[in-house]
Design a protein around this motif. Sequence first.
Motif, mmCIF file in Angstrom:
data_model
loop_
_atom_site.group_PDB
_atom_site.id
_atom_site.type_symbol
_atom_site.label_atom_id
_atom_site.label_comp_id
_atom_site.label_asym_id
_atom_site.label_seq_id
_atom_site.Cartn_x
_atom_site.Cartn_y
_atom_site.Cartn_z
ATOM 1 N N ASP A 287 -30.823 15.449 -26.575
ATOM 2 C CA ASP A 287 -29.538 16.141 -26.471
ATOM 3 C C ASP A 287 -28.628 15.871 -27.673
ATOM 4 O OD1 ASP A 287 -30.265 17.257 -24.086
ATOM 5 O OD2 ASP A 287 -29.251 15.751 -22.850
ATOM 6 N N SER A 288 -28.919 14.827 -28.436
ATOM 7 C CA SER A 288 -28.069 14.487 -29.578
ATOM 8 C C SER A 288 -28.327 15.379 -30.787
ATOM 9 C CB SER A 288 -28.272 13.019 -29.973
ATOM 10 O OG SER A 288 -29.551 12.809 -30.537
ATOM 11 N N SER B 276 -34.210 11.820 -23.067
ATOM 12 C CA SER B 276 -33.380 13.010 -22.826
ATOM 13 C C SER B 276 -32.060 12.928 -23.592
ATOM 14 C CB SER B 276 -33.114 13.178 -21.331
ATOM 15 O OG SER B 276 -32.433 12.052 -20.803
ATOM 16 N N LYS B 277 -31.443 11.740 -23.624
ATOM 17 C CA LYS B 277 -30.195 11.584 -24.377
ATOM 18 C C LYS B 277 -30.430 11.768 -25.870
ATOM 19 C CE LYS B 277 -27.491 8.621 -21.281
ATOM 20 N NZ LYS B 277 -26.801 7.310 -21.137
ATOM 21 N N MET B 278 -31.559 11.249 -26.345
ATOM 22 C CA MET B 278 -31.858 11.397 -27.764
ATOM 23 C C MET B 278 -32.077 12.862 -28.112
ATOM 24 S SD MET B 278 -32.043 9.628 -30.498
ATOM 25 C CE MET B 278 -32.061 10.484 -32.080
ATOM 26 N N ARG C 244 -25.657 13.174 -37.313
ATOM 27 C CA ARG C 244 -26.267 14.151 -36.397
ATOM 28 C C ARG C 244 -26.741 15.391 -37.171
ATOM 29 N NH1 ARG C 244 -24.858 14.852 -31.043
ATOM 30 N NH2 ARG C 244 -22.870 13.792 -31.421
ATOM 31 N N TYR D 295 -29.730 7.193 -32.679
ATOM 32 C CA TYR D 295 -28.793 7.990 -31.892
ATOM 33 C C TYR D 295 -27.423 7.977 -32.582
ATOM 34 C CZ TYR D 295 -26.030 9.545 -27.888
ATOM 35 O OH TYR D 295 -25.170 10.230 -27.059
ATOM 36 N N VAL E 247 -30.398 4.359 -28.079
ATOM 37 C CA VAL E 247 -30.168 4.973 -26.774
ATOM 38 C C VAL E 247 -31.388 4.692 -25.897
ATOM 39 C CG1 VAL E 247 -31.165 7.211 -27.377
ATOM 40 C CG2 VAL E 247 -29.339 7.095 -25.658
ATOM 41 N N ASP E 248 -31.196 4.651 -24.579
ATOM 42 C CA ASP E 248 -32.257 4.190 -23.676
ATOM 43 C C ASP E 248 -33.207 5.286 -23.220
ATOM 44 O OD1 ASP E 248 -31.311 1.599 -23.779
ATOM 45 O OD2 ASP E 248 -29.957 1.891 -22.080
ATOM 46 N N THR E 249 -32.766 6.532 -23.206
ATOM 47 C CA THR E 249 -33.603 7.588 -22.634
ATOM 48 C C THR E 249 -33.927 8.652 -23.671
ATOM 49 O OG1 THR E 249 -31.724 8.910 -21.886
ATOM 50 C CG2 THR E 249 -32.556 7.213 -20.379
ATOM 51 N N ASP F 144 -24.305 7.357 -32.536
ATOM 52 C CA ASP F 144 -23.258 6.662 -31.790
ATOM 53 C C ASP F 144 -22.168 6.221 -32.766
ATOM 54 O OD1 ASP F 144 -21.830 5.417 -29.858
ATOM 55 O OD2 ASP F 144 -23.278 3.830 -29.438
#
Length: 694
Positions: free
Chosen positions: A77-78, A73-75, A43, A19, A69-71, A21
């Motif tokens: 969206d990145s 969906s967040k990954m 990214r 991710y 990242v934990d989810t 970050d």
Amino acid sequence: MIKIENLPYSISIVLFTRYPDPGKVKTRLAWDIGDRTAAEIHRYLMSKMLGILLREMDGINIIVNYTGVDTVSKMIDSFDPDLLSDIKQHINSGVLSFIQQPSSSFGERMNAIAKQLGKVIIIGSDIPGITSNILNEAIDCVNGDEAAIALTADKGYYLIALPYYSDVFTSINYGEANVYEQTYTLMQKNYASTSILNHTLVDIDEVNDLEFLGLTDLIKQNQIEISVIIPTLNEVNSIYETLVNLVLVKQAKIVNNIEILVVDGGSKDNTLQRVKDFKKDYPHTLIQSLIISSLGRAFQMNTGLRHSSGKYLIFCHADTLLPSEWDKKIVSILSNEKVKLAYFDLQFQQDHLGLKWVAWTANNIRRSPYGDQVFCLRRDYFKAIGGFDYLSLLEDVTLIDNKIGYQQSHRIPEPVTTNARKYSNQNNEYSYLSIFKNVSKNLAIMSGTKLLKLPACQLRKIHYGSSPDYELLEVAFQDKIYTFNYHFPKELHHKLLIWKRVYYRQLMNQLIPKILNHCQGNDIFIDIRANVGVVSCLLSMELAKHRIKTDIFAFEPVSYLYQLFKKNYELYINETRNKIYLENLALGDQQEENNSIEVKEIALDDYQFPIKKKISIIKIDLNSNKLNVLKGMISTIKQHQPILVLTPSIFLFPNAQSDTKNDINAMIYLLNNLNYQVDKFSFINYIAYPKHKI
């Protein structure tokens, strides 16, 4: 866990990534371009790679193996928003899967996914040169029961293709330089046929890699415009207002292109909680908090410099409010490259005639600005001059006097408003006497540093500096000053020499370049009897500047010196990239009587190094039992043929002990028997070369 029977195809390509970050990805690249810019480039690279897999590859399973990242969906969206429809389509068809990597070593993670999938091709996300043609070559190998590997220019690999599972990962030492050689040798043993693909590519680790690949436009496209760096220490009463002021008063076009870095030096109050409150109240603001072990603002602001991404840097105190449209004014002025530094007029929050006089003299009489007036600089220029000197006091004055100069500075005729608390008395009240005392104290310290050439940390024992156990030592090295926690000898003449920096100014400018010349990269430097780490820390910073990948092993037997070394290493951790392995061990050395903690004694020949690399150079401190140390490393010397540097610590000056000369002669005799030649490269330092290298 992925079930093979649920996958539509027999071959899977696994994209290993993280991710994006800031501060967690591309940390070596971030050294030069900042955390956020590096994260945006990461990214871009991972989105480009996934785009090739989704749009140019057919008949394969695509698995994104991610961490950070934990989810899911967040990954998802990145990634680049242009990929989202393709991602959803391939997930719905069962071709694309996202799985989170386990928290284990790199080799174990690759081994785990390979074991699940059988026929697998594993690739990294930071190789912009990977094409569908290369991937199809790897697929052809797997279909033909052939294993394959593709190499990077730095002797690693960016692709590994396995026709069936075999563990070619967990026994590899990924800290060594020849990772692909280890892996390829193991593949040859485990597979009937193994090949190296004829496509050596560059992975993106350093800014030089971007330049080599012609991708420097990525920096400009993804760079933040302004980084505001705020050092804090117990600023619970002011930090929130300062942050809100930064957000609300700016009205320029770059309103959405500003990041804020709050660098805390170890606050004991709720300063960081107030920063979290601000993040919650203003969720769209780019802000990050950093916590460091600090001896003052210089350390904190240099940490902010290291992690910042902005083209322009604003160093703002935590109790200072900027005027309206400050961002537009700063960018306009610093766009002129003749201007090296911009700053504002000074104004105090408190209404007192004495304070108005202080502000008036700062604005109209004094030539050099103070840090209260908010220093504004271009990032590339400030990095080029090395940032602030690492001083516990007067870092702002020293920057102007020693590096920039008043003529290259520009005063913005609008005031910042700052708190005048340093001019108050013990009752937090303002009087002409309290203002006069504080002004006089500051002038006396500045005069002492300029006229007498004495360190400010010795002129004023500031609260976060000296303690009963140690004091502060300023070390002038090359064009910069560094401050270390130090244990001073009791002898007065030693203390006076250190106070004036005579000894260390000469020693470090001779010693560090000599050691650096013999560090080859992917090798080891050993610092025996490392004291408080001055040599190891300065060398590590120089290695980072020159991008030399030499690891440092430092050994200090005296426990209180070892603890001070740890403190010093924490201070400079943001300036170093090469790891320092610090050991509280005696290498064939006699422990000191006042060392209350029993320390293990071991010969260097018996020490088990956690990494296997060539030992290129060893520094031996002449304040130790030298012959025992040397006799305990004979096997190491014969195997690695390192350069040896013999140098005295501050505790030992030439002829300070009656047997010093005899001890050195005995060492020279032993080294001659080992086929070494010993030369003197200064009046206190010796260097020993294997004769075949001369």
